[in-house]
Motif scaffolding. Structure first.
Motif, short mmCIF file in Angstrom:
data_model
loop_
_atom_site.label_atom_id
_atom_site.label_comp_id
_atom_site.label_asym_id
_atom_site.label_seq_id
_atom_site.Cartn_x
_atom_site.Cartn_y
_atom_site.Cartn_z
N THR A 2 0.83 -1.20 0.00
CA THR A 2 0.00 0.00 0.00
C THR A 2 0.87 1.25 0.00
O THR A 2 2.03 1.22 0.43
CB THR A 2 -0.91 0.03 1.24
OG1 THR A 2 -0.09 0.20 2.40
CG2 THR A 2 -1.75 -1.22 1.35
N ASN A 3 0.30 2.34 -0.47
CA ASN A 3 1.02 3.61 -0.49
C ASN A 3 1.45 4.04 0.91
O ASN A 3 2.56 4.52 1.11
CB ASN A 3 0.16 4.69 -1.16
CG ASN A 3 0.95 5.93 -1.46
OD1 ASN A 3 2.14 5.86 -1.78
ND2 ASN A 3 0.31 7.07 -1.37
N GLU A 6 4.44 1.95 1.97
CA GLU A 6 5.63 2.40 1.24
C GLU A 6 6.18 3.69 1.84
O GLU A 6 7.39 3.86 1.96
CB GLU A 6 5.30 2.60 -0.24
CG GLU A 6 5.07 1.30 -0.98
CD GLU A 6 4.55 1.51 -2.40
OE1 GLU A 6 4.24 2.66 -2.77
OE2 GLU A 6 4.45 0.51 -3.12
#
Length: 144
Positions: A2-3, A6
């Motif tokens: 997932t963003n 990250e």
């Protein structure tokens, strides 16, 4: 991934990379051999401000090179111990941190110095590498 995950991983990697620059600086200063290893920790236009302990302020790598070359010539021993690392700001390609440092030095003529400082450091990421752009030392105790 997932963003959000990250981003968290990137923040941890950045924090460690910034702390590694502080460590690299302390080790290079203590080695008293390789001025370029010290300078590699800084941006080309870095400011090195130790006026808090009555040292001059230096701007740019040429001035830093001269200062550290003279320091390495005069000093026989250096020992800096960094602790209490605090990442105060991390925003994209800029960051700021503080760390406490105890530094001991002995000159080639037998004089000595003992300092207790808090480093205030600003960083920028250049070409994927974190570099110190502003370095300020604030005395925690009187210099002896």
């Amino acid at each position: 991934m997932t963003n959000a995950l990250e981003q968290r991983i990137q923040q941890m990697e950045d924090r460690q990379a910034i702390q590694d620059v502080v460590t690299a600086y302390l080790i290079a200063v203590d080695d008293l051999k390789d001025v370029e290893a010290v300078l590699d920790c800084f941006t080309d236009d870095a400011v090195f401000d130790m006026t808090g302990i009555e040292y001059p302020k230096f701007e740019g790598k040429a001035a830093l090179r001269s200062f550290f070359t003279d320091t390495f010539r005069v000093m026989q021993y250096h020992a800096h111990y960094g602790t209490n690392f605090s990442l105060d700001r991390l925003e994209g390609d800029s960051a700021a941190c503080r760390t406490h440092v105890i530094g001991k030095g002995i000159t080639r003529e037998g004089g000595d110095i003992l300092i207790y400082l808090q480093y205030h450091l600003d960083f920028v990421r250049q070409n994927g590498q974190w570099k110190i752009s502003y370095f300020r030392g604030a005395a925690l105790m009187p210099v002896s």
